[in-house]
Design an enzyme around this catalytic site. Structure first.
Site, PDB file in Angstrom:
ATOM      1  N   ASN A 153      86.128 -20.263  57.398  1.00  0.00           N
ATOM      2  CA  ASN A 153      86.526 -18.887  57.700  1.00  0.00           C
ATOM      3  C   ASN A 153      85.680 -18.308  58.835  1.00  0.00           C
ATOM      4  OD1 ASN A 153      88.248 -19.111  55.499  1.00  0.00           O
ATOM      5  ND2 ASN A 153      86.889 -18.004  54.119  1.00  0.00           N
ATOM      6  N   LYS A 155      74.117  -7.336  53.954  1.00  0.00           N
ATOM      7  CA  LYS A 155      75.432  -6.714  54.126  1.00  0.00           C
ATOM      8  C   LYS A 155      75.733  -5.849  52.911  1.00  0.00           C
ATOM      9  CE  LYS A 155      76.887 -10.901  54.270  1.00  0.00           C
ATOM     10  NZ  LYS A 155      77.788 -12.092  54.262  1.00  0.00           N
ATOM     11  N   ARG A 156      76.201  -4.623  53.166  1.00  0.00           N
ATOM     12  CA  ARG A 156      76.484  -3.702  52.070  1.00  0.00           C
ATOM     13  C   ARG A 156      77.923  -3.222  52.079  1.00  0.00           C
ATOM     14  NH1 ARG A 156      71.862   0.721  52.458  1.00  0.00           N
ATOM     15  NH2 ARG A 156      72.554   0.729  54.637  1.00  0.00           N
ATOM     16  N   GLY A 157      78.815  -4.019  52.638  1.00  0.00           N
ATOM     17  CA  GLY A 157      80.226  -3.658  52.655  1.00  0.00           C
ATOM     18  C   GLY A 157      80.475  -2.364  53.398  1.00  0.00           C
ATOM     19  N   ASP A 189      82.519 -13.296  55.885  1.00  0.00           N
ATOM     20  CA  ASP A 189      82.574 -14.365  56.888  1.00  0.00           C
ATOM     21  C   ASP A 189      82.903 -13.786  58.259  1.00  0.00           C
ATOM     22  OD1 ASP A 189      82.259 -15.891  54.596  1.00  0.00           O
ATOM     23  OD2 ASP A 189      84.400 -16.298  54.432  1.00  0.00           O
TER      24      ASP A 189
END
Length: 293
Positions: A39, A220-222, A253
């Protein structure tokens, strides 16, 4: 850029409401390419970065389809097909805000160190190697993942690792996983993975603690954005890009691909985070783990 890790078939089950355990739940079901490394490679190609995927599939119809999809998307493939072993597959239970994966890695567990080393040494015009953490999480594929990092160091490439998935990290153990990463340039993890590897607390503290292992760490925290910490004390954060979510599969990804494309082109941490957030936001508005061509 070289990307090392899994190439599998995703069976995406997109459901709007809670699962009715023991009964029926309406869903949209589709079958296509998946695997964290594959991906990321597809999103790198979509972002205009040259990408070569090093992976293992079965010598079967699914394996041939998965390779053909990536080639059509502009990804170069150094993928070995293993006879007598099925290509890996993942059932992805996806709602707008979350996804749960049921995984059979199949031939991906046969990632061969000799294949990986030869592919890294043969690649032309590359400066960076990105390793999905999945190979490191399983005994069968771990030698292949470690060979990728060793071959990259031999060539003087910069390296990054995505922490992959929280539950397999717990099963292996944080210390055991981190011991495999010493000397890498960049570690990426989401909030759940950061909690496993860096303990509880704010993302900034988790990222800073993990710089004992990697020179740079991204959490990463969306939709809440992301944090970058460097061993020299530099700390950067960006806000998330809020968009109506359709399917979160592959968003991390895509974030990695956007960030790596920018960072490997000379962008500073803040700009790299911003590029990652933009591509991650595009991914959550797309059904499935790959960019729509």
């Amino acid at each position: 850029m070289l990307v090392v890790g899994d190439l599998v078939t995703d069976v995406l089950v997109a459901h709007a409401g809670p699962l009715a355990v023991g009964s029926d739940t309406e869903a949209r079901i589709s079958v296509g390419g998946g695997g964290q490394a594959a991906n990321t490679a597809a999103w790198l190609a979509h972002a205009g970065a040259g990408a070569t995927l090093i992976a293992a599939v079965g010598d079967d119809h699914a394996g041939r389809e998965r390779i053909a999809e990536l080639v059509a998307a502009g990804v170069r493939c150094a993928v070995r097909a293993h006879p007598g072993v099925p290509t890996g597959s993942v059932v992805v239970l996806s709602s707008a805000d979350e996804r749960t994966m049921i995984t059979d890695r199949g031939a991906a567990l046969l990632l061969d160190p000799a294949d990986v080393t030869a592919a890294v040494r043969a690649a032309q015009g590359v400066t960076h190697l990105h390793l999905s953490g999945y190979p490191l999480l399983h005994a069968g594929s771990r030698p292949g993942g470690l060979a990728a990092l060793a071959a990259a160091r031999e060539r003087g490439l910069t390296t990054s690792v995505d922490a992959a998935s929280a539950e397999p990290l717990r099963q292996l153990g944080a210390r055991a996983f981190l011991d495999l990463l010493c000397g890498i340039d960049l570690l990426l993890c989401n909030a759940d993975e950061a909690a496993v590897l860096g303990g509880t607390g704010p993302a900034e503290e988790q990222a800073a603690a993990l710089t004992a292992v990697a020179v740079n760490v991204v959490v990463k925290r969306g939709g809440d954005g992301a944090v970058w910490a460097s061993r020299d004390g530099v700390l950067r954060s960006v806000a998330g890009v809020r968009v109506p979510p359709l399917d979160p599969t592959g968003a991390g990804d895509a974030f990695a691909a956007g960030l790596l494309t920018a960072w490997c082109s000379g962008a500073d941490p803040a700009a790299a985070l911003t590029a990652g957030a933009a591509l991650g936001a595009a991914a959550v508005q797309t059904a499935g783990a790959r960019p729509v061509s």
